[in-house]
Design a protein around this motif. Structure first.
Motif, PDB file in Angstrom:
ATOM      1  N   LEU A 234      -7.912 -10.787  20.243  1.00 34.70           N
ATOM      2  CA  LEU A 234      -6.923  -9.416  20.001  1.00 34.70           C
ATOM      3  C   LEU A 234      -7.843  -8.133  19.651  1.00 34.70           C
ATOM      4  CD1 LEU A 234      -3.885 -11.401  18.862  1.00 34.70           C
ATOM      5  CD2 LEU A 234      -4.357 -10.606  21.127  1.00 34.70           C
ATOM      6  N   GLY A 235      -9.031  -8.364  19.027  1.00 37.34           N
ATOM      7  CA  GLY A 235      -9.794  -6.981  18.752  1.00 37.34           C
ATOM      8  C   GLY A 235      -9.818  -6.955  17.117  1.00 37.34           C
ATOM      9  N   GLY A 236     -10.673  -5.929  16.829  1.00 39.66           N
ATOM     10  CA  GLY A 236     -10.926  -5.753  15.461  1.00 39.66           C
ATOM     11  C   GLY A 236      -9.583  -5.192  14.598  1.00 39.66           C
ATOM     12  N   THR A 237      -8.577  -4.713  14.947  1.00 36.89           N
ATOM     13  CA  THR A 237      -7.580  -4.227  14.307  1.00 36.89           C
ATOM     14  C   THR A 237      -6.758  -5.498  13.597  1.00 36.89           C
ATOM     15  OG1 THR A 237      -7.178  -2.116  15.489  1.00 36.89           O
ATOM     16  CG2 THR A 237      -5.481  -3.032  14.160  1.00 36.89           C
ATOM     17  N   VAL A 238      -6.648  -6.370  14.755  1.00 37.48           N
ATOM     18  CA  VAL A 238      -6.003  -7.804  14.233  1.00 37.48           C
ATOM     19  C   VAL A 238      -6.829  -8.519  13.460  1.00 37.48           C
ATOM     20  CG1 VAL A 238      -5.370  -9.803  15.086  1.00 37.48           C
ATOM     21  CG2 VAL A 238      -4.777  -7.930  16.351  1.00 37.48           C
ATOM     22  N   ALA A 239      -8.221  -8.667  13.574  1.00 46.75           N
ATOM     23  CA  ALA A 239      -9.203  -9.162  12.802  1.00 46.75           C
ATOM     24  C   ALA A 239      -9.144  -8.734  11.460  1.00 46.75           C
ATOM     25  CB  ALA A 239     -10.451  -9.063  13.266  1.00 46.75           C
ATOM     26  N   PHE A 240      -8.901  -7.277  11.210  1.00 44.51           N
ATOM     27  CA  PHE A 240      -8.938  -6.666   9.890  1.00 44.51           C
ATOM     28  C   PHE A 240      -7.672  -7.257   9.018  1.00 44.51           C
ATOM     29  CE2 PHE A 240      -7.263  -3.207   7.199  1.00 44.51           C
ATOM     30  CZ  PHE A 240      -8.157  -3.207   6.344  1.00 44.51           C
ATOM     31  N   TYR A 241      -6.645  -7.485   9.723  1.00 46.19           N
ATOM     32  CA  TYR A 241      -5.122  -7.733   9.104  1.00 46.19           C
ATOM     33  C   TYR A 241      -5.525  -9.432   8.865  1.00 46.19           C
ATOM     34  CZ  TYR A 241      -3.046  -3.456   9.717  1.00 46.19           C
ATOM     35  OH  TYR A 241      -2.771  -1.941   9.901  1.00 46.19           O
ATOM     36  N   LEU A 242      -6.108 -10.173   9.576  1.00 47.30           N
ATOM     37  CA  LEU A 242      -6.331 -11.704   9.491  1.00 47.30           C
ATOM     38  C   LEU A 242      -7.156 -11.802   8.205  1.00 47.30           C
ATOM     39  CD1 LEU A 242      -6.417 -12.759  13.142  1.00 47.30           C
ATOM     40  CD2 LEU A 242      -4.576 -13.278  11.497  1.00 47.30           C
ATOM     41  N   LEU A 243      -8.225 -10.808   7.921  1.00 51.13           N
ATOM     42  CA  LEU A 243      -9.125 -11.060   6.915  1.00 51.13           C
ATOM     43  C   LEU A 243      -8.172 -11.212   5.677  1.00 51.13           C
ATOM     44  CD1 LEU A 243     -12.146  -8.623   7.269  1.00 51.13           C
ATOM     45  CD2 LEU A 243     -12.139 -10.829   6.665  1.00 51.13           C
ATOM     46  N   PHE A 244      -7.066 -10.305   5.423  1.00 48.82           N
ATOM     47  CA  PHE A 244      -6.291 -10.410   4.399  1.00 48.82           C
ATOM     48  C   PHE A 244      -5.428 -11.667   4.123  1.00 48.82           C
ATOM     49  CE2 PHE A 244      -7.312  -5.962   4.771  1.00 48.82           C
ATOM     50  CZ  PHE A 244      -7.570  -5.408   3.425  1.00 48.82           C
ATOM     51  N   VAL A 245      -5.206 -12.313   5.459  1.00 48.54           N
ATOM     52  CA  VAL A 245      -4.254 -13.466   5.347  1.00 48.54           C
ATOM     53  C   VAL A 245      -5.208 -14.737   5.111  1.00 48.54           C
ATOM     54  CG1 VAL A 245      -3.371 -15.135   6.991  1.00 48.54           C
ATOM     55  CG2 VAL A 245      -3.012 -12.743   7.410  1.00 48.54           C
ATOM     56  N   LEU A 246      -6.439 -14.749   5.379  1.00 46.23           N
ATOM     57  CA  LEU A 246      -7.350 -15.467   4.993  1.00 46.23           C
ATOM     58  C   LEU A 246      -7.889 -15.702   3.327  1.00 46.23           C
ATOM     59  CD1 LEU A 246      -9.826 -16.269   7.749  1.00 46.23           C
ATOM     60  CD2 LEU A 246      -7.866 -17.603   7.148  1.00 46.23           C
ATOM     61  N   LEU A 247      -7.807 -14.171   2.900  1.00 46.42           N
ATOM     62  CA  LEU A 247      -8.148 -14.110   1.594  1.00 46.42           C
ATOM     63  C   LEU A 247      -6.953 -14.682   0.671  1.00 46.42           C
ATOM     64  CD1 LEU A 247     -10.074 -12.748  -0.520  1.00 46.42           C
ATOM     65  CD2 LEU A 247      -8.795 -10.695  -0.098  1.00 46.42           C
ATOM     66  N   GLY A 248      -5.609 -14.213   1.417  1.00 52.01           N
ATOM     67  CA  GLY A 248      -4.628 -14.775   0.520  1.00 52.01           C
ATOM     68  C   GLY A 248      -4.554 -16.388   0.455  1.00 52.01           C
ATOM     69  N   TRP A 249      -4.975 -16.946   1.496  1.00 52.94           N
ATOM     70  CA  TRP A 249      -4.895 -18.613   1.617  1.00 52.94           C
ATOM     71  C   TRP A 249      -6.069 -18.928   0.619  1.00 52.94           C
ATOM     72  CZ3 TRP A 249      -2.080 -22.573   2.602  1.00 52.94           C
ATOM     73  CH2 TRP A 249      -2.926 -23.607   2.721  1.00 52.94           C
ATOM     74  N   LEU A 250      -7.034 -18.199   0.514  1.00 53.77           N
ATOM     75  CA  LEU A 250      -8.200 -18.592  -0.498  1.00 53.77           C
ATOM     76  C   LEU A 250      -7.785 -18.585  -1.751  1.00 53.77           C
ATOM     77  CD1 LEU A 250     -11.126 -19.700  -0.388  1.00 53.77           C
ATOM     78  CD2 LEU A 250     -11.833 -17.035  -0.826  1.00 53.77           C
ATOM     79  N   PHE A 251      -6.859 -17.528  -2.149  1.00 51.60           N
ATOM     80  CA  PHE A 251      -6.493 -17.375  -3.461  1.00 51.60           C
ATOM     81  C   PHE A 251      -5.272 -18.424  -3.953  1.00 51.60           C
ATOM     82  CE2 PHE A 251      -3.152 -15.678  -6.197  1.00 51.60           C
ATOM     83  CZ  PHE A 251      -4.002 -15.216  -7.516  1.00 51.60           C
ATOM     84  N   VAL A 252      -4.708 -18.666  -2.935  1.00 53.25           N
ATOM     85  CA  VAL A 252      -3.572 -19.766  -3.193  1.00 53.25           C
ATOM     86  C   VAL A 252      -4.373 -21.112  -3.496  1.00 53.25           C
ATOM     87  CG1 VAL A 252      -1.849 -21.335  -2.019  1.00 53.25           C
ATOM     88  CG2 VAL A 252      -1.962 -18.818  -1.599  1.00 53.25           C
ATOM     89  N   LEU A 253      -5.351 -21.401  -2.590  1.00 54.26           N
ATOM     90  CA  LEU A 253      -6.170 -22.593  -2.800  1.00 54.26           C
ATOM     91  C   LEU A 253      -6.743 -22.409  -4.467  1.00 54.26           C
ATOM     92  CD1 LEU A 253      -8.267 -22.981   0.549  1.00 54.26           C
ATOM     93  CD2 LEU A 253      -6.097 -24.556  -0.425  1.00 54.26           C
ATOM     94  N   LEU A 254      -7.368 -21.233  -4.709  1.00 55.72           N
ATOM     95  CA  LEU A 254      -7.914 -21.341  -5.945  1.00 55.72           C
ATOM     96  C   LEU A 254      -6.955 -21.464  -7.177  1.00 55.72           C
ATOM     97  CD1 LEU A 254     -10.406 -20.618  -7.699  1.00 55.72           C
ATOM     98  CD2 LEU A 254      -9.781 -18.088  -7.627  1.00 55.72           C
ATOM     99  N   VAL A 255      -5.992 -20.943  -6.979  1.00 55.64           N
ATOM    100  CA  VAL A 255      -4.758 -21.130  -8.067  1.00 55.64           C
ATOM    101  C   VAL A 255      -4.339 -22.634  -8.197  1.00 55.64           C
ATOM    102  CG1 VAL A 255      -2.162 -20.586  -8.600  1.00 55.64           C
ATOM    103  CG2 VAL A 255      -3.743 -18.941  -8.100  1.00 55.64           C
ATOM    104  N   TYR A 256      -4.189 -23.422  -6.581  1.00 58.75           N
ATOM    105  CA  TYR A 256      -3.754 -24.733  -6.791  1.00 58.75           C
ATOM    106  C   TYR A 256      -4.679 -25.667  -7.304  1.00 58.75           C
ATOM    107  CZ  TYR A 256      -2.995 -29.353  -4.645  1.00 58.75           C
ATOM    108  OH  TYR A 256      -2.843 -30.652  -4.474  1.00 58.75           O
TER     109      TYR A 256
END
Length: 262
Positions: A234-256
């Motif tokens: 889907l390209g760079g714009t979608v990749a940019f927003y998905l970066l924050f999705v993965l960052l959020g998931w990583l933060f959830v894992l860190l808290v867990y």
């Protein structure tokens, strides 16, 4: 008895800290070498001395690529034999093999892709150092999940930046990243089945505690694979927003995992 257990735990913690610092030091040496390469090989000036130095460094990088990879194979074979003979993972052999492989592969990437490879390695090397600290000083479950999410985040960053418009470098990373993610996923499933124990050549190694949440590792790899596929298609714009999705998931894992330690 209690004092003995406390002393043994402190000894294990000291060993873990020492090993983490060794990996961190090796990563910093690689980062320093990258700085030299970037300064004198990539961003050389127009004077004759600088050009000669850049040409000489290019030759050195080609030799280093070959020597590093051959040395990694030799060291890897010796380490494997020692592991089979002694029944333990030889830490020094693993460090030497990994360092030689990193030097060899990094040199080859710089020779073939030049500036974009240096930009990519600037991120990979510190990330490796951080993961080493996580492995030895934090929960190993989180290490595997962080590896999976980190691979996805870096892949999305590459799609977003497409550094130097080098599609081949991005494609190579995507293939390698997908292979590593699948390997971690399959390893997690196998460890779940065998209660955290890995059987290698008839010898059993406890990779993770049997009470580990293996499905979080699997889920992290699946999420990263889907994010990489979506970003690539889907390209760079979608990749940019998905970066924050993965960052959020990583933060959830860190808290867990932090709460789990309490």
């Amino acid at each position: 008895m209690e004092n003995s257990k406390r002393a043994d735990r402190r000894k294990q913690e000291d060993i873990a800290l020492t090993r983490a610092l060794i990996w961190f030091t090796a990563a910093m040496v690689l980062e320093f070498l990258l700085l030299l390469v970037n300064k004198y090989y990539v961003n050389f000036t127009a004077d004759s001395a600088s050009i000669r130095l850049a040409l000489a460094m290019g030759t050195v990088l080609k030799v280093t690529a070959a020597v590093g990879m051959i040395g990694a194979v030799i060291s890897g074979v010796r380490t494997w034999k020692r592991m089979n003979a002694g029944g333990e993972l030889p830490f020094v052999g693993i460090v030497i093999t990994t360092f030689l492989l990193a030097v060899g592969v990094s040199s080859a990437l710089i020779v073939f892709f030049y500036r974009p490879a240096v930009q990519l390695l600037y991120l990979l090397v510190p990330a490796g150092a951080v993961l080493a600290l996580v492995y030895y000083l934090y929960q190993k479950e989180f290490f595997f999940s962080a590896c999976g999410v980190g691979i996805g985040m870096l892949g999305l960053w590459l799609v977003r930046k497409n550094i130097g418009t080098h599609d081949l470098l991005v494609g190579l990373y995507m293939v390698a990243g997908a292979v590593v993610l699948l390997a971690i996923l399959l390893l997690a499933l196998k460890l779940k089945k065998d209660h955290g124990v890995l059987d290698v050549g008839g010898k059993k190694y406890e990779v993770l505690p049997k009470q580990s949440n293996f499905m979080l590792i699997v889920l992290s790899c699946v999420v990263s694979l889907l994010a990489l596929a979506a970003g690539l298609l889907l390209g760079g714009t979608v990749a940019f927003y998905l970066l924050f999705v993965l960052l959020g998931w990583l933060f959830v894992l860190l808290v867990y995992y932090t709460v789990k330690m309490m």
